[in-house]
Design a protein around this motif. Structure first.
Motif, PDB file in Angstrom:
ATOM      1  N   LEU A   1      31.345  45.211  87.693  1.00 34.65           N
ATOM      2  CA  LEU A   1      32.506  44.721  88.437  1.00 34.65           C
ATOM      3  C   LEU A   1      32.118  44.343  89.860  1.00 34.65           C
ATOM      4  O   LEU A   1      32.522  43.282  90.358  1.00 34.65           O
ATOM      5  CB  LEU A   1      33.605  45.789  88.462  1.00 34.65           C
ATOM      6  N   PHE A   2      31.341  45.173  90.518  1.00 35.25           N
ATOM      7  CA  PHE A   2      30.909  44.835  91.877  1.00 35.25           C
ATOM      8  C   PHE A   2      30.208  43.486  91.910  1.00 35.25           C
ATOM      9  O   PHE A   2      30.547  42.606  92.703  1.00 35.25           O
ATOM     10  CB  PHE A   2      29.988  45.917  92.434  1.00 35.25           C
ATOM     11  N   LEU A   3      29.233  43.293  91.012  1.00 34.89           N
ATOM     12  CA  LEU A   3      28.458  42.060  91.024  1.00 34.89           C
ATOM     13  C   LEU A   3      29.301  40.841  90.651  1.00 34.89           C
ATOM     14  O   LEU A   3      29.036  39.731  91.120  1.00 34.89           O
ATOM     15  CB  LEU A   3      27.266  42.179  90.081  1.00 34.89           C
ATOM     16  N   ALA A   4      30.326  41.039  89.828  1.00 38.89           N
ATOM     17  CA  ALA A   4      31.179  39.926  89.401  1.00 38.89           C
ATOM     18  C   ALA A   4      32.277  39.608  90.400  1.00 38.89           C
ATOM     19  O   ALA A   4      32.857  38.515  90.354  1.00 38.89           O
ATOM     20  CB  ALA A   4      31.815  40.247  88.048  1.00 38.89           C
ATOM     21  N   SER A   5      32.560  40.524  91.300  1.00 33.87           N
ATOM     22  CA  SER A   5      33.724  40.399  92.177  1.00 33.87           C
ATOM     23  C   SER A   5      33.389  39.687  93.482  1.00 33.87           C
ATOM     24  O   SER A   5      32.218  39.543  93.854  1.00 33.87           O
ATOM     25  CB  SER A   5      34.275  41.790  92.502  1.00 33.87           C
ATOM     26  N   PRO A   6      34.425  39.280  94.231  1.00 31.22           N
ATOM     27  CA  PRO A   6      34.195  38.687  95.548  1.00 31.22           C
ATOM     28  C   PRO A   6      33.504  39.634  96.520  1.00 31.22           C
ATOM     29  O   PRO A   6      32.935  39.181  97.520  1.00 31.22           O
ATOM     30  CB  PRO A   6      35.622  38.361  96.021  1.00 31.22           C
ATOM     31  N   ALA A   7      33.514  40.933  96.245  1.00 37.36           N
ATOM     32  CA  ALA A   7      32.829  41.883  97.118  1.00 37.36           C
ATOM     33  C   ALA A   7      31.331  41.598  97.193  1.00 37.36           C
ATOM     34  O   ALA A   7      30.670  41.969  98.163  1.00 37.36           O
ATOM     35  CB  ALA A   7      33.069  43.311  96.632  1.00 37.36           C
ATOM     36  N   ALA A   8      30.793  40.937  96.168  1.00 34.28           N
ATOM     37  CA  ALA A   8      29.358  40.611  96.123  1.00 34.28           C
ATOM     38  C   ALA A   8      29.121  39.127  96.370  1.00 34.28           C
ATOM     39  O   ALA A   8      28.180  38.548  95.831  1.00 34.28           O
ATOM     40  CB  ALA A   8      28.776  41.028  94.775  1.00 34.28           C
ATOM     41  N   SER A   9      29.940  38.521  97.205  1.00 36.79           N
ATOM     42  CA  SER A   9      29.925  37.062  97.362  1.00 36.79           C
ATOM     43  C   SER A   9      28.601  36.494  97.874  1.00 36.79           C
ATOM     44  O   SER A   9      28.315  35.315  97.652  1.00 36.79           O
ATOM     45  CB  SER A   9      31.062  36.626  98.293  1.00 36.79           C
ATOM     46  N   ILE A  10      27.784  37.287  98.528  1.00 42.36           N
ATOM     47  CA  ILE A  10      26.497  36.799  99.026  1.00 42.36           C
ATOM     48  C   ILE A  10      25.331  37.327  98.185  1.00 42.36           C
ATOM     49  O   ILE A  10      24.156  37.053  98.473  1.00 42.36           O
ATOM     50  CB  ILE A  10      26.294  37.192 100.517  1.00 42.36           C
ATOM     51  N   VAL A  11      25.627  38.039  97.116  1.00 37.80           N
ATOM     52  CA  VAL A  11      24.590  38.660  96.293  1.00 37.80           C
ATOM     53  C   VAL A  11      24.276  37.776  95.087  1.00 37.80           C
ATOM     54  O   VAL A  11      25.150  37.510  94.265  1.00 37.80           O
ATOM     55  CB  VAL A  11      25.030  40.056  95.807  1.00 37.80           C
ATOM     56  N   THR A  12      23.039  37.328  94.987  1.00 39.09           N
ATOM     57  CA  THR A  12      22.601  36.590  93.793  1.00 39.09           C
ATOM     58  C   THR A  12      21.114  36.821  93.578  1.00 39.09           C
ATOM     59  O   THR A  12      20.358  37.055  94.537  1.00 39.09           O
ATOM     60  CB  THR A  12      22.933  35.091  93.892  1.00 39.09           C
ATOM     61  N   GLY A  13      20.694  36.798  92.319  1.00 40.62           N
ATOM     62  CA  GLY A  13      19.308  37.039  91.980  1.00 40.62           C
ATOM     63  C   GLY A  13      18.902  38.499  92.090  1.00 40.62           C
ATOM     64  O   GLY A  13      17.714  38.826  92.098  1.00 40.62           O
ATOM     65  N   HIS A  14      19.896  39.391  92.114  1.00 35.91           N
ATOM     66  CA  HIS A  14      19.614  40.817  92.313  1.00 35.91           C
ATOM     67  C   HIS A  14      19.652  41.574  90.984  1.00 35.91           C
ATOM     68  O   HIS A  14      20.491  41.286  90.131  1.00 35.91           O
ATOM     69  CB  HIS A  14      20.640  41.430  93.267  1.00 35.91           C
ATOM     70  N   ILE A  15      18.765  42.538  90.840  1.00 30.18           N
ATOM     71  CA  ILE A  15      18.742  43.417  89.670  1.00 30.18           C
ATOM     72  C   ILE A  15      19.141  44.808  90.160  1.00 30.18           C
ATOM     73  O   ILE A  15      18.380  45.466  90.871  1.00 30.18           O
ATOM     74  CB  ILE A  15      17.349  43.469  89.014  1.00 30.18           C
ATOM     75  N   LEU A  16      20.337  45.236  89.789  1.00 30.24           N
ATOM     76  CA  LEU A  16      20.883  46.498  90.279  1.00 30.24           C
ATOM     77  C   LEU A  16      20.607  47.605  89.264  1.00 30.24           C
ATOM     78  O   LEU A  16      21.200  47.641  88.183  1.00 30.24           O
ATOM     79  CB  LEU A  16      22.385  46.361  90.528  1.00 30.24           C
ATOM     80  N   ALA A  17      19.710  48.508  89.602  1.00 32.21           N
ATOM     81  CA  ALA A  17      19.421  49.643  88.724  1.00 32.21           C
ATOM     82  C   ALA A  17      20.570  50.634  88.770  1.00 32.21           C
ATOM     83  O   ALA A  17      21.039  51.015  89.843  1.00 32.21           O
ATOM     84  CB  ALA A  17      18.129  50.318  89.153  1.00 32.21           C
ATOM     85  N   VAL A  18      21.031  51.028  87.589  1.00 33.48           N
ATOM     86  CA  VAL A  18      22.105  52.021  87.459  1.00 33.48           C
ATOM     87  C   VAL A  18      21.464  53.142  86.647  1.00 33.48           C
ATOM     88  O   VAL A  18      21.645  53.254  85.441  1.00 33.48           O
ATOM     89  CB  VAL A  18      23.342  51.430  86.750  1.00 33.48           C
ATOM     90  N   ASP A  19      20.687  53.987  87.341  1.00 32.79           N
ATOM     91  CA  ASP A  19      19.710  54.802  86.608  1.00 32.79           C
ATOM     92  C   ASP A  19      19.524  56.217  87.116  1.00 32.79           C
ATOM     93  O   ASP A  19      18.584  56.908  86.701  1.00 32.79           O
ATOM     94  CB  ASP A  19      18.358  54.084  86.607  1.00 32.79           C
ATOM     95  N   GLY A  20      20.400  56.682  87.986  1.00 31.09           N
ATOM     96  CA  GLY A  20      20.270  58.061  88.465  1.00 31.09           C
ATOM     97  C   GLY A  20      18.978  58.345  89.209  1.00 31.09           C
ATOM     98  O   GLY A  20      18.551  59.502  89.311  1.00 31.09           O
ATOM     99  N   GLY A  21      18.335  57.291  89.719  1.00 36.11           N
ATOM    100  CA  GLY A  21      17.097  57.464  90.472  1.00 36.11           C
ATOM    101  C   GLY A  21      15.823  57.373  89.651  1.00 36.11           C
ATOM    102  O   GLY A  21      14.723  57.578  90.186  1.00 36.11           O
ATOM    103  N   PHE A  22      15.934  57.031  88.370  1.00 36.06           N
ATOM    104  CA  PHE A  22      14.779  57.004  87.467  1.00 36.06           C
ATOM    105  C   PHE A  22      13.649  56.130  88.004  1.00 36.06           C
ATOM    106  O   PHE A  22      12.470  56.527  87.996  1.00 36.06           O
ATOM    107  CB  PHE A  22      15.205  56.537  86.076  1.00 36.06           C
ATOM    108  N   LEU A  23      13.984  54.922  88.454  1.00 33.45           N
ATOM    109  CA  LEU A  23      12.962  53.978  88.905  1.00 33.45           C
ATOM    110  C   LEU A  23      12.485  54.244  90.332  1.00 33.45           C
ATOM    111  O   LEU A  23      11.498  53.656  90.787  1.00 33.45           O
ATOM    112  CB  LEU A  23      13.485  52.547  88.820  1.00 33.45           C
ATOM    113  N   ALA A  24      13.171  55.122  91.050  1.00 40.24           N
ATOM    114  CA  ALA A  24      12.809  55.395  92.444  1.00 40.24           C
ATOM    115  C   ALA A  24      11.610  56.328  92.560  1.00 40.24           C
ATOM    116  O   ALA A  24      11.057  56.486  93.653  1.00 40.24           O
ATOM    117  CB  ALA A  24      14.002  55.997  93.177  1.00 40.24           C
ATOM    118  N   GLN A  25      11.213  56.921  91.470  1.00 41.82           N
ATOM    119  CA  GLN A  25      10.125  57.920  91.529  1.00 41.82           C
ATOM    120  C   GLN A  25       8.756  57.249  91.653  1.00 41.82           C
ATOM    121  O   GLN A  25       8.531  56.190  91.139  1.00 41.82           O
ATOM    122  CB  GLN A  25      10.184  58.774  90.256  1.00 41.82           C
TER     123      GLN A  25
END
Length: 257
Positions: free
Chosen positions: A233-257
């Protein structure tokens, strides 16, 4: 900015949103969330009955269509039908996906191809069909559902076709974002961790594997469908109006390690 103005940026009033794999799991939860914030949602799914049942539960703001995302003619007809019936298209959520988890040396070409057809070609076909509409009208957004396995080699179990195709979705997202940015079209992706849905039912049957996933995840648990839907919803909404080409990890920190 007042609080009510900030909240309005997350609404989708009047938007028409097509969601592939919309009958269950992340797709269905996203459809329910989008409808709750003002969107008209079209659930596209291979399982017509499940999609219709989901649309009925959502209510008058939802309709359902049968669609095999791997079939070019079906995809083109589906999006032409949406535009004809709704008058426009504003959002595509490319969520349909599949997995065949086998050791690489035992994976048949037919099984490899089926995953490629759905997870990679299907995303391309739907993005192309939606992109023709969105670029022509000069506005719109696409959110692809990738995976942390598209950003990592995995290793907990062999899943080469899934990992490869989700990696392709990651770079397809970036390429389309660059290509269509000047046309007013944003393209982003979410990359979820393991999500507690039917999709991982076979994995959940192995409590030791799930315990390992939870141990390797800094937040110590799987994601829920609504947590992924919130990110979509965030990425689809006007709240993300300047965001494009982004890969948003929804992973509880898995990839941050």
């Amino acid at each position: 900015m007042h609080a009510d103005e900030a909240l309005r940026a997350f609404r989708l009033d009047g938007a028409v949103a097509a969601i592939t794999g919309g009958a269950r799991g992340i797709g269905r939860t996203t459809a329910e969330l989008f409808a709750s914030v003002g969107a008209r949602v079209i659930l596209l799914d291979l399982n017509r009955e499940a999609a219709q049942e989901a649309a009925q539960k959502i209510g008058s703001s939802a309709t359902a269509h049968s669609l095999d995302v791997a079939k070019e003619s079906e995809v083109d007809v589906a999006f032409e039908t949406i535009v004809r019936q709704e008058g426009r298209l504003d959002i595509l959520v490319n969520n349909a996906g599949t997995a065949i988890r086998r050791p690489t040396t035992e994976l048949s070409l037919a099984d490899w191809q089926r995953v490629v057809d759905v997870n990679m070609t299907g995303v391309f076909l739907c993005a192309r069909a939606a992109g023709r509409v969105l670029t022509a009208q000069g506005s719109g957004t696409i959110v692809n559902v990738a995976s942390i396995m598209g950003l990592s080699g995995g290793g907990l179990y062999p899943n080469i076709s899934y990992q490869t195709t989700k990696g392709a979705v990651v770079n397809m997202t970036r390429a389309l974002a660059v290509e269509w940015a000047r046309n007013g079209v944003r393209v982003n992706a979410v990359a979820p961790t393991w999500v507690d849905t039917e999709f991982i039912a076979a994995l959940k049957a192995d409590p030791d594997l799930i315990a390992t996933v939870e141990r390797l995840t800094p937040m110590g648990r799987l994601a829920t469908p609504v947590e992924v839907a919130n990110a979509i919803l965030f990425l689809a909404s006007p709240a993300a109006s300047i965001v494009t080409g982004h890969i948003l990890a929804v992973d509880g920190g898995f990839l941050a390690q």
